[in-house]
Design a protein around this motif. Structure first.
Motif, PDB file in Angstrom:
ATOM      1  N   GLY A   1       3.420  -8.200   9.956  1.00  0.00           N
ATOM      2  CA  GLY A   1       4.863  -8.281  10.118  1.00  0.00           C
ATOM      3  C   GLY A   1       5.542  -8.656   8.816  1.00  0.00           C
ATOM      4  N   PRO A   2       6.878  -8.695   8.812  1.00  0.00           N
ATOM      5  CA  PRO A   2       7.611  -8.943   7.572  1.00  0.00           C
ATOM      6  C   PRO A   2       7.839 -10.407   7.243  1.00  0.00           C
ATOM      7  CG  PRO A   2       9.157  -8.414   9.323  1.00  0.00           C
ATOM      8  CD  PRO A   2       7.781  -8.326   9.928  1.00  0.00           C
TER       9      PRO A   2
ATOM     10  N   ALA B   1       7.087 -14.602   6.621  1.00  0.00           N
ATOM     11  CA  ALA B   1       6.202 -15.712   6.219  1.00  0.00           C
ATOM     12  C   ALA B   1       4.927 -15.242   5.536  1.00  0.00           C
ATOM     13  CB  ALA B   1       5.861 -16.576   7.435  1.00  0.00           C
ATOM     14  N   GLY B   2       5.045 -14.242   4.647  1.00  0.00           N
ATOM     15  CA  GLY B   2       3.851 -13.682   4.028  1.00  0.00           C
ATOM     16  C   GLY B   2       3.070 -14.670   3.188  1.00  0.00           C
ATOM     17  N   ALA B   3       3.750 -15.531   2.423  1.00  0.00           N
ATOM     18  CA  ALA B   3       3.038 -16.504   1.589  1.00  0.00           C
ATOM     19  C   ALA B   3       2.383 -17.577   2.453  1.00  0.00           C
ATOM     20  CB  ALA B   3       3.998 -17.139   0.584  1.00  0.00           C
ATOM     21  N   ILE B   4       3.048 -17.952   3.541  1.00  0.00           N
ATOM     22  CA  ILE B   4       2.493 -18.981   4.416  1.00  0.00           C
ATOM     23  C   ILE B   4       1.272 -18.470   5.163  1.00  0.00           C
ATOM     24  CG2 ILE B   4       2.963 -20.456   6.413  1.00  0.00           C
ATOM     25  CD1 ILE B   4       5.903 -20.484   5.542  1.00  0.00           C
ATOM     26  N   THR B   5       1.350 -17.255   5.701  1.00  0.00           N
ATOM     27  CA  THR B   5       0.190 -16.731   6.425  1.00  0.00           C
ATOM     28  C   THR B   5      -0.995 -16.510   5.494  1.00  0.00           C
ATOM     29  OG1 THR B   5       1.100 -14.480   6.249  1.00  0.00           O
ATOM     30  CG2 THR B   5       1.516 -15.694   8.296  1.00  0.00           C
ATOM     31  N   ALA B   6      -0.727 -16.133   4.240  1.00  0.00           N
ATOM     32  CA  ALA B   6      -1.824 -16.006   3.270  1.00  0.00           C
ATOM     33  C   ALA B   6      -2.486 -17.355   3.029  1.00  0.00           C
ATOM     34  CB  ALA B   6      -1.301 -15.430   1.960  1.00  0.00           C
ATOM     35  N   ALA B   7      -1.675 -18.407   2.892  1.00  0.00           N
ATOM     36  CA  ALA B   7      -2.229 -19.748   2.695  1.00  0.00           C
ATOM     37  C   ALA B   7      -3.004 -20.213   3.927  1.00  0.00           C
ATOM     38  CB  ALA B   7      -1.098 -20.724   2.370  1.00  0.00           C
ATOM     39  N   LEU B   8      -2.498 -19.900   5.109  1.00  0.00           N
ATOM     40  CA  LEU B   8      -3.211 -20.263   6.336  1.00  0.00           C
ATOM     41  C   LEU B   8      -4.528 -19.507   6.461  1.00  0.00           C
ATOM     42  CD1 LEU B   8      -0.161 -20.379   8.770  1.00  0.00           C
ATOM     43  CD2 LEU B   8      -1.611 -22.326   8.147  1.00  0.00           C
TER      44      LEU B   8
ATOM     45  N   GLY C   1       3.818 -11.221  -2.902  1.00  0.00           N
ATOM     46  CA  GLY C   1       5.190 -10.953  -3.305  1.00  0.00           C
ATOM     47  C   GLY C   1       6.166 -11.840  -2.559  1.00  0.00           C
ATOM     48  N   ALA C   2       5.786 -12.295  -1.381  1.00  0.00           N
ATOM     49  CA  ALA C   2       6.672 -13.148  -0.583  1.00  0.00           C
ATOM     50  C   ALA C   2       7.000 -14.441  -1.314  1.00  0.00           C
ATOM     51  CB  ALA C   2       6.022 -13.452   0.762  1.00  0.00           C
ATOM     52  N   ALA C   3       6.026 -14.989  -2.033  1.00  0.00           N
ATOM     53  CA  ALA C   3       6.289 -16.220  -2.787  1.00  0.00           C
ATOM     54  C   ALA C   3       7.300 -15.965  -3.900  1.00  0.00           C
ATOM     55  CB  ALA C   3       4.988 -16.770  -3.366  1.00  0.00           C
ATOM     56  N   ARG C   4       7.225 -14.782  -4.522  1.00  0.00           N
ATOM     57  CA  ARG C   4       8.186 -14.462  -5.594  1.00  0.00           C
ATOM     58  C   ARG C   4       9.590 -14.253  -5.026  1.00  0.00           C
ATOM     59  NH1 ARG C   4       3.847 -15.139  -6.572  1.00  0.00           N
ATOM     60  NH2 ARG C   4       4.758 -17.199  -6.464  1.00  0.00           N
ATOM     61  N   VAL C   5       9.669 -13.632  -3.856  1.00  0.00           N
ATOM     62  CA  VAL C   5      10.972 -13.451  -3.225  1.00  0.00           C
ATOM     63  C   VAL C   5      11.588 -14.810  -2.910  1.00  0.00           C
ATOM     64  CG1 VAL C   5      12.144 -12.593  -1.165  1.00  0.00           C
ATOM     65  CG2 VAL C   5      10.431 -11.174  -2.304  1.00  0.00           C
TER      66      VAL C   5
END
Length: 466
Positions: free
Chosen positions: A406-407, A409-416, A345-349
């Motif tokens: 945590g709240p 960089a959700g899309a970045i941590t998923a990619a990492l 959802g972070a990428a959509r935000v």
């Protein structure tokens, strides 16, 4: 779901010599000249209608017998930053039953593809009531290629639009098998005890569902050709698992296999065109359900790559199944790995529903992907693989956690997280996409969308040729 099922959801282009009503495409800049070239009666009729060449405007001009003789369609300002190159995809929904041909299209191939993509309707459960306007193939375009691309898009959209009661892991496998049979590809499927041994994360995520999880492995092309692997997330439905989603968040979870649909649609285009590659498509297909044997928060699970993963959240299941598939892909040492998923959802935000997030460490690949997106009118936006954020995935009991907790960089941590499972392949691109059109736009009806599939085909065609 077969290609015949998919291609039936949109028409093909008609032969170039088919009698048809002309549709004159006019821009803000060309309207004065185009109006002067009209029959005086048509010019007068268009003025009486108040026609202006703004984007999407339409005027139906009758002939002396009262039948439709010509159509005017406005493109607006083609130099404006917001100009929609798929605007011709609006025409099928505006025009009456009949055959039509385009005049003055800035790019006839783009306009034809937009028309076909705009003609798509999902009609599995009721009459689709789709457009009845048919397009004559513009002169000078590759009608076969345009038709293949449109058919592949329709196939992928059908998969995403199909609800989970009719599309589970077995049905995703059936779609892959139908594709393999049509193109002469090989396919292997791992499930049961073998899946638990070889792909433990895939098995754990899908274990709670009565519909067995599996790893689908399709391969095509000569062994000596450059190796390209596409990996698609195939979560047929995502309840969130024991970290269950609220009902409002489950409403579109039939689209959580959108990454698999993208991989299959891109593969259809690639194999249909005969690109010079050794293609591999890997799809971990599961349903993330709730039952007594569901995996739990705080469980520590093994992975194919040998890394142990602490489960911080069972609703972050997509990265788990992709991790095992990426480990398999990476072991072969392909020139390029691309993975596709409705992941965060972070990428959509950050980017909204229209722009998939793209991650890579390879600057050359990043430039090529951006150019392919522009060429294919299939946009993405590159986001950073900020290495220091990897520490957010640290675990006290395992090699890593599947979430940061945590709240930020959700899309970045998923990619990492995913990058940890394909360390050898430098040219690795990760697409975090929405897979859905929230509202109808030209060429993009509301519903499932195979974002980045056309980009992938354009990228590989430019890179490897036919």
């Amino acid at each position: 779901m077969t290609q015949a099922d998919a291609s039936a959801t949109h028409p093909a282009l008609l032969p170039g010599d088919t009698p048809a009503v002309p549709v004159t495409l006019v821009t803000t800049a060309s309207w004065s000249e185009a109006e002067a070239a009209l029959d005086p009666a048509h010019s007068s009729f268009a003025r009486s209608l108040g026609f202006k060449p703004k984007a999407g405007s339409l005027a139906l001009l009758p002939g002396p017998d009262g039948n439709l003789a010509r159509v005017l369609f406005g493109l607006g300002d083609t130099e404006a930053p917001a100009y929609d190159r798929l605007i011709a995809g609006k025409l099928p929904s505006l025009l009456p039953d009949g055959n039509f041909r385009l005049e003055n299209a800035p790019d006839p191939a783009e306009a034809a593809l937009a028309w076909l993509m705009g003609s798509y309707r999902f009609g599995r459960y009721r009459s689709a009531g789709g457009p009845k306007a048919r397009l004559v193939a513009p002169a000078g375009i590759d009608s076969d290629e345009i038709g293949r691309i449109a058919a592949a898009v329709a196939m992928g959209r059908d998969l995403i639009n199909t609800p989970a009661n009719d599309l589970g892991p077995a049905e995703i496998e059936a779609a892959a098998r139908a594709l393999a049979e049509r193109h002469g590809a090989a396919i292997a499927v791992t499930q049961g005890d073998a899946l638990a041994r070889e792909f433990p994360l895939v098995h754990a995520v899908g274990a709670a569902s009565p519909r067995a999880p599996r790893l689908i492995d399709l391969s095509w092309g000569p062994e000596e050709a450059p190796r390209v692997t596409l990996v698609g997330k195939g979560v047929a439905f995502d309840t969130g698992g024991l970290d269950i989603k609220p009902s409002s968040a489950m409403l579109l979870m039939k689209k959580d296999m959108g990454g698999a649909a993208v991989a299959l649609a891109a593969a259809d285009m690639i194999m249909g065109a005969g690109l010079r590659i050794r293609l591999r498509v890997l799809i971990p297909a599961v349903e993330n359900a709730v039952s007594g044997n569901a995996f739990r928060p705080s469980d520590v699970l093994p992975s194919r790559a040998g890394l142990s993963v602490e489960i911080g959240n069972t609703d972050a299941e997509g990265r788990l199944i992709l991790a095992d598939a990426l480990a398999l892909a990476d072991a072969e040492g392909p020139e390029l790995i691309l993975d596709f998923s409705t992941l965060t959802g972070a990428a959509r935000v950050a980017l909204g529903p229209d722009l998939p997030a793209f991650f890579t460490e390879d600057e050359g690949l990043a430039a090529s992907v951006a150019e392919a997106g522009r060429t294919a009118i299939d946009p993405i936006w590159r986001m950073p693989l900020h290495a220091p954020y990897a520490s957010l995935l640290d675990s006290k009991v395992a090699d890593l956690n599947n979430v940061s907790g945590g709240p930020f960089a959700g899309a970045i941590t998923a990619a990492l997280f995913l990058r940890r499972f394909a360390p050898k392949t430098k040219a690795h691109g990760h697409f975090d996409l929405y897979g859905w059109n929230p509202a109808t736009k030209p060429g993009r009806p509301e519903g499932g969308e195979v974002q980045t599939a056309r980009l992938t085909y354009a990228l590989l065609k430019a890179r490897y040729g036919t």
